[in-house]
Scaffold this motif. Structure first.
Motif, PDB file in Angstrom:
ATOM      1  N   GLU A   6       0.742  -1.291   0.075  1.00 39.17           N
ATOM      2  CA  GLU A   6       0.032   0.295   0.095  1.00 39.17           C
ATOM      3  C   GLU A   6       0.743   1.128   0.133  1.00 39.17           C
ATOM      4  OE1 GLU A   6      -4.139   1.748   2.277  1.00 39.17           O
ATOM      5  OE2 GLU A   6      -2.772   0.554   3.337  1.00 39.17           O
ATOM      6  N   LYS A   7       1.874   1.319   0.604  1.00 35.82           N
ATOM      7  CA  LYS A   7       2.784   2.441   0.909  1.00 35.82           C
ATOM      8  C   LYS A   7       3.514   2.783  -0.613  1.00 35.82           C
ATOM      9  CE  LYS A   7       3.707   2.022   5.694  1.00 35.82           C
ATOM     10  NZ  LYS A   7       4.633   2.073   6.711  1.00 35.82           N
ATOM     11  N   LEU A   8       3.877   1.988  -1.191  1.00 34.02           N
ATOM     12  CA  LEU A   8       4.506   1.852  -2.673  1.00 34.02           C
ATOM     13  C   LEU A   8       3.167   2.448  -3.346  1.00 34.02           C
ATOM     14  CD1 LEU A   8       6.941  -0.828  -2.781  1.00 34.02           C
ATOM     15  CD2 LEU A   8       7.286   1.264  -2.511  1.00 34.02           C
ATOM     16  N   LEU A   9       1.975   2.012  -3.476  1.00 33.43           N
ATOM     17  CA  LEU A   9       0.814   2.332  -4.268  1.00 33.43           C
ATOM     18  C   LEU A   9       0.537   3.902  -4.053  1.00 33.43           C
ATOM     19  CD1 LEU A   9      -1.294  -0.689  -4.369  1.00 33.43           C
ATOM     20  CD2 LEU A   9       0.180   0.097  -6.284  1.00 33.43           C
ATOM     21  N   ILE A  10       0.746   4.118  -2.827  1.00 32.64           N
ATOM     22  CA  ILE A  10       0.208   5.798  -2.495  1.00 32.64           C
ATOM     23  C   ILE A  10       1.279   6.541  -3.262  1.00 32.64           C
ATOM     24  CG2 ILE A  10       0.266   7.342  -0.556  1.00 32.64           C
ATOM     25  CD1 ILE A  10      -0.912   5.011   1.086  1.00 32.64           C
ATOM     26  N   LYS A  11       2.536   6.207  -3.342  1.00 33.20           N
ATOM     27  CA  LYS A  11       3.637   6.917  -4.033  1.00 33.20           C
ATOM     28  C   LYS A  11       3.624   7.012  -5.377  1.00 33.20           C
ATOM     29  CE  LYS A  11       6.836   6.548  -0.123  1.00 33.20           C
ATOM     30  NZ  LYS A  11       7.998   6.043   0.471  1.00 33.20           N
ATOM     31  N   GLU A  12       3.094   5.800  -6.008  1.00 30.27           N
ATOM     32  CA  GLU A  12       3.017   5.653  -7.505  1.00 30.27           C
ATOM     33  C   GLU A  12       2.494   6.846  -8.129  1.00 30.27           C
ATOM     34  OE1 GLU A  12       3.879   4.571 -11.045  1.00 30.27           O
ATOM     35  OE2 GLU A  12       4.284   3.198  -9.219  1.00 30.27           O
ATOM     36  N   ALA A  13       3.103   7.462  -9.104  1.00 30.10           N
ATOM     37  CA  ALA A  13       2.357   8.692  -9.627  1.00 30.10           C
ATOM     38  C   ALA A  13       1.370   8.500 -10.801  1.00 30.10           C
ATOM     39  CB  ALA A  13       3.455   9.435 -10.279  1.00 30.10           C
ATOM     40  N   ASN A  14       1.450   7.146 -11.329  1.00 35.28           N
ATOM     41  CA  ASN A  14       0.315   6.724 -12.579  1.00 35.28           C
ATOM     42  C   ASN A  14      -0.792   6.313 -11.918  1.00 35.28           C
ATOM     43  OD1 ASN A  14       2.526   7.288 -14.406  1.00 35.28           O
ATOM     44  ND2 ASN A  14       3.332   5.321 -14.164  1.00 35.28           N
ATOM     45  N   ILE A  15      -1.087   6.240 -10.462  1.00 32.80           N
ATOM     46  CA  ILE A  15      -2.423   5.916  -9.974  1.00 32.80           C
ATOM     47  C   ILE A  15      -2.994   6.987  -9.334  1.00 32.80           C
ATOM     48  CG2 ILE A  15      -3.467   4.194  -8.521  1.00 32.80           C
ATOM     49  CD1 ILE A  15      -1.035   2.385  -8.871  1.00 32.80           C
ATOM     50  N   ASN A  16      -4.157   7.281  -9.876  1.00 31.89           N
ATOM     51  CA  ASN A  16      -4.985   8.460  -9.146  1.00 31.89           C
ATOM     52  C   ASN A  16      -5.488   7.947  -7.950  1.00 31.89           C
ATOM     53  OD1 ASN A  16      -4.936  10.864 -10.955  1.00 31.89           O
ATOM     54  ND2 ASN A  16      -5.834   9.187 -12.496  1.00 31.89           N
ATOM     55  N   LYS A  17      -5.503   8.652  -6.789  1.00 28.93           N
ATOM     56  CA  LYS A  17      -5.816   8.271  -5.439  1.00 28.93           C
ATOM     57  C   LYS A  17      -6.624   9.254  -4.522  1.00 28.93           C
ATOM     58  CE  LYS A  17      -1.100   7.926  -5.194  1.00 28.93           C
ATOM     59  NZ  LYS A  17      -1.021   8.009  -6.503  1.00 28.93           N
ATOM     60  N   TYR A  18      -7.115   8.925  -3.605  1.00 30.55           N
ATOM     61  CA  TYR A  18      -8.010  10.104  -3.049  1.00 30.55           C
ATOM     62  C   TYR A  18      -8.022   9.413  -1.528  1.00 30.55           C
ATOM     63  CZ  TYR A  18     -12.076  12.957  -1.965  1.00 30.55           C
ATOM     64  OH  TYR A  18     -12.881  13.821  -1.318  1.00 30.55           O
ATOM     65  N   LYS A  19      -7.738  10.372  -0.525  1.00 32.47           N
ATOM     66  CA  LYS A  19      -7.621  10.166   0.913  1.00 32.47           C
ATOM     67  C   LYS A  19      -8.810  10.629   1.500  1.00 32.47           C
ATOM     68  CE  LYS A  19      -4.923  10.125   4.968  1.00 32.47           C
ATOM     69  NZ  LYS A  19      -3.423  10.441   5.672  1.00 32.47           N
ATOM     70  N   PHE A  20      -9.663   9.794   2.085  1.00 29.00           N
ATOM     71  CA  PHE A  20     -11.054  10.113   2.567  1.00 29.00           C
ATOM     72  C   PHE A  20     -11.116   9.593   4.057  1.00 29.00           C
ATOM     73  CE2 PHE A  20     -15.748   9.338   3.144  1.00 29.00           C
ATOM     74  CZ  PHE A  20     -15.974  10.687   3.024  1.00 29.00           C
ATOM     75  N   ASP A  21     -11.440  10.272   4.889  1.00 30.19           N
ATOM     76  CA  ASP A  21     -11.500   9.813   6.208  1.00 30.19           C
ATOM     77  C   ASP A  21     -10.490   9.070   6.853  1.00 30.19           C
ATOM     78  OD1 ASP A  21     -12.832  10.055   8.652  1.00 30.19           O
ATOM     79  OD2 ASP A  21     -14.173   8.262   8.163  1.00 30.19           O
ATOM     80  N   LYS A  22      -9.116   9.326   6.659  1.00 27.54           N
ATOM     81  CA  LYS A  22      -8.024   8.677   6.823  1.00 27.54           C
ATOM     82  C   LYS A  22      -7.725   7.373   5.907  1.00 27.54           C
ATOM     83  CE  LYS A  22      -8.125  10.140  11.712  1.00 27.54           C
ATOM     84  NZ  LYS A  22      -8.009   9.991  13.057  1.00 27.54           N
TER      85      LYS A  22
END
Length: 73
Positions: A6-22
């Motif tokens: 998960e930590k590597l996926l959060i840093k991956e620039a090619n994947i759009n992500k959204y942090k919601f409620d922690k």
């Protein structure tokens, strides 16, 4: 199957992500492309994301949902 971190996926620039409620939600189509896997069995929710400067409602899933829904080959 490609092992996920998960930590590597959060840093991956090619994947759009959204942090919601922690909790991080990953754009499901980006994840399917990144993993080169069918993620059609993954449970998802629609969340707003800004992609290329425009707000869109897209399918998103948590890391745990993706792990649980991945198909075994």
């Amino acid at each position: 199957m490609t092992p996920l971190n998960e930590k590597l996926l959060i840093k991956e620039a090619n994947i759009n992500k959204y942090k919601f409620d922690k909790e991080w939600f990953f754009h499901l189509n980006d994840m399917a492309y990144f993993l080169k896997e069918d993620l059609s069995e993954v449970e998802y929710v629609y969340l707003p994301m800004i992609i290329d400067g425009e707000e869109e409602f897209v399918k998103c899933a948590t890391f745990e949902d993706i792990i649980r829904g991945r198909k075994e080959l």
